[in-house]
Design an enzyme around this catalytic site. Structure first.
Site: not given
Ligand code: GDP
Ligand code: IMO
Ligand code: MG
Length: 421
Positions: A236, A16, A13, A298, A40-41, A18, A221
Site C-alpha cells: 500500500t 485488528k 486482515d 472488495t 475493512g475492520h 476485533k 493494513q
C-alpha cells in the site's frame, strides 16, 4: 503517559478491528494513524456485525474518544456512508469522533487514477482496493494534496486545480470515465464532514497524554504491506509499521509504550505480490473455507497459506513488538498437522531472514507440528487449551522471542482469551 500501538504483522486482515474493540475499555482514546477506506475492520458482538473502513474501531465501547489522525486519507463520500450507517444503527458519532485537519482528502479523480494506473500496469497490477489510496498519498508527498482543513479556506479553487491536473493525466492515459455522479456524492460528503470536530489532532493527542489519558493507536493494513519494508511494489502507499503511528498522529518515538503485533495462526494475502507460503492445494482451500477468507471491502478471495515465521520475525523487528496476539486459531482446529515456515531456500542457499527480493525462487522450509484436533471456539480460559495448542504457542514464542498475550478463537468479541504468563 505513552500510547500503545496495535498493528498487523502480515499482509492485512489479521483481525485488528476485533482486538481494538476488545482492548478499548482499557483506554480513553482510540486513534487511527494511516491508511483509509482500503481498510475493512470487522467487529462482531451481541449478534451484530460491523465493518469499519475509516472510523476507528473504538467507536462501539462506551463514550471513548476516537480520532482520525493526520496520516489517514479520507474519502468524504465513503465516510458519510459509513458514519450514517452507524448513526442509523444507534451509534452516535458526532460527539465522539475528531478528525485531523491535516488528513488528506481522497478525490473522486484519485479513484479514477487508481483504476487507470492499474489498467496501465496490465499483468503487473498491484491489485489495489481501487479506493484511490496510492494517488492520494502521491499527491500528499508531491505537495499537491488537499487536506481536511482546506475545506474551510479556498476549497473550490484547490479542488478545481487538482481535478484539472488529474483529468489531464487521465486523458494522457486514454482512460474513459464519467465523473458526475461520484463528484455529486463527494461534494455531499464534504458538506457532511464539516459537522464533525475538525482538530489539530497532534496537539489534542499530546495534551491528552500530558493529562494522564491512555491512547490506543489502531493500524490498518499490515507490516508486509508497508511502502518501505513490505513486498514492494506490491504494497500500500503508507507506512503501516509502528513508526507510522509517530508520523500519522504527531506522537514522539519516546512516547510509544506497548506494541501489540497481531497475526493469524496461518497467513493470507489479497491482491497481487509474493507470498512464499501460499498453498495452491486442498489444504489452502480448506483454510480459505474454514476461515471465510474473502475480503471485507472488495469481497475478493484471499490467498491462503501456512504461517511464515521468516516474514513475522522481520515484522516483529521493524515494529518493536512487545506483545503478540494470535488470531483465528480456531480455523486450524481440525488439522492433523500444522506447518510453520522457519527458513527460505533461495537458489540452493538456506536463509532465515527476509531478503530484498522475494520471487518465485523462494522455497519455504517448514517445521511440522501436531494439530490439536479440538474445537476451541467455546473455550474461556487458557487452562482449557489442549497440550498440542500450548506446544504451538510455545514454538511460536520461541521463534519470535515475544510472548503471545491474547489468543482469539472466533470472530465474536467474547471469543478472546487473555494469557497470564
Ligand atoms: P482486520 O482488517 O485486521 O480488522 O481484519 P478483517 O476484519 O478484514 O478480517 C478478519 C476476519 O476474521 C473478520 O471477518 C473477522 O470477523 C474474523 N475473525 C477475527 N478473529 C477471528 C477468530 O479468532 N476466528 C475466526 N474464525 N474469525 C475471526
Ligand atoms: P486492512 O486494514 C488487506 C492491499 C490490496 C493491494 C495493496 C494495495 O483491512 O487489513 P491499496 O488499495 O492500499 O493501494 O492496495 O494492499 N490492501 C489490503 N489487504 N487488508 C487491508 O486492510 C488492505 N489494504 C490494502 O489488496 O494488494
Ligand atoms: Mg481487513
Amino acid at each position: 503517559m505513552k500510547v500503545d500501538v496495535l498493528l498487523g504483522l502480515q499482509w492485512g486482515d489479521e483481525g485488528k478491528g476485533k482486538v481494538v474493540d476488545v482492548l478499548t475499555p482499557r483506554y480513553d482514546v482510540v486513534a487511527r494513524f494511516q491508511g483509509g477506506p482500503n481498510a475493512g475492520h470487522t467487529l462482531e458482538f451481541e449478534g451484530e456485525k460491523y465493518i469499519l473502513r475509516s472510523i476507528p474501531s473504538g467507536i462501539f465501547q462506551g463514550d471513548k474518544v476516537n480520532i482520525i489522525g493526520n496520516g489517514v486519507v479520507l474519502d468524504p463520500a465513503l465516510f458519510k456512508a459509513e458514519a450514517e450507517a452507524l448513526e442509523q444503527s444507534g451509534h452516535c458519532l458526532k460527539e465522539r469522533l475528531r478528525i485531523s485537519k491535516k488528513a488528506h482528502l481522497i478525490l473522486p479523480t484519485h479513484r479514477l487514477l487508481d483504476a487507470a494506473y492499474e489498467a496501465a500496469k496490465g499483468d503487473a497490477k498491484v491489485g489495489t482496493t481501487g479506493k484511490g489510496i496510492g494517488p492520494t498519498y502521491t499527491d500528499k508527498v508531491s505537495r499537491n494534496g488537499i487536506r481536511v482543513g482546506d475545506m474551510l479556506h479556498g476549497f473550490n479553487e484547490k479542488y478545481a486545480a487538482a481535478k484539472a491536473r488529474h483529468e489531464s493525466i487521465l486523458k494522457s492515459l486514454n482512460y474513459q470515465y464519467d465523473l458526475a455522479e461520484a463528484e455529486q456524492r463527494w461534494m455531499e460528503g464534504i458538506e457532511y464532514l464539516k459537522q464533525f470536530a475538525l482538530v489539530d489532532s497532534e496537539h489534542e493527542i499530546n495534551h491528552l497524554l500530558d493529562n494522564g489519558k491512555s491512547i490506543l493507536c489502531e493500524g490498518a493494513q499490515g507490516t508486509m504491506l508497508d511502502v518501505d519494508f513490505g513486498s514492494y511494489p506490491f504494497v500500500t502507499s503508507s507506512n503501516t509499521i509502528c513508526a507510522g503511528a509517530c508520523t500519522g498522529l504527531g506522537v514522539a518515538p519516546n512516547r510509544i509504550g506497548e506494541v501489540y503485533g497481531i497475526f493469524k495462526a496461518y497467513c493470507t494475502r489479497v491482491g497481487s505480490g509474493p507470498f512464499p507460503t501460499e498453498l495452491f492445494d486442498e489444504t489452502g482451500e480448506q483454510i480459505c473455507t474454514l476461515g471465510h477468507e474473502f475480503g471485507s471491502v472488495t469481497g475478493r478471495k484471499r490467498r491462503c497459506g501456512w504461517i511464515d515465521l521468516v516474514a513475522l520475525k522481520y515484522a516483529v523487528m521493524i515494529d518493536g513488538v512487545t506483545r503478540l496476539i494470535m488470531m483465528k486459531s480456531d480455523v486450524l482446529d481440525s488439522f492433523e498437522t500444522i506447518k510453520a515456515c522457519v527458513a527460505y531456500r533461495i537458489n540452493g542457499e538456506e536463509i532465515d531472514y527476509f531478503p530484498y527480493d522475494i520471487n518465485e525462487n523462494v522455497e519455504p522450509l517448514y517445521v511440522e507440528l501436531p494439530g490439536w484436533m479440538t474445537d476451541m471456539t467455546h473455550m474461556q480460559s487458557e487452562d482449557e487449551f489442549p497440550e498440542e495448542f500450548n506446544a504451538y504457542l510455545s514454538f511460536l514464542e520461541e521463534q519470535l522471542g515475544v510472548p503471545i498475550k491474547i489468543v482469539s478463537v472466533g470472530p465474536d468479541r467474547a471469543q478472546t482469551i487473555e494469557r497470564y504468563l
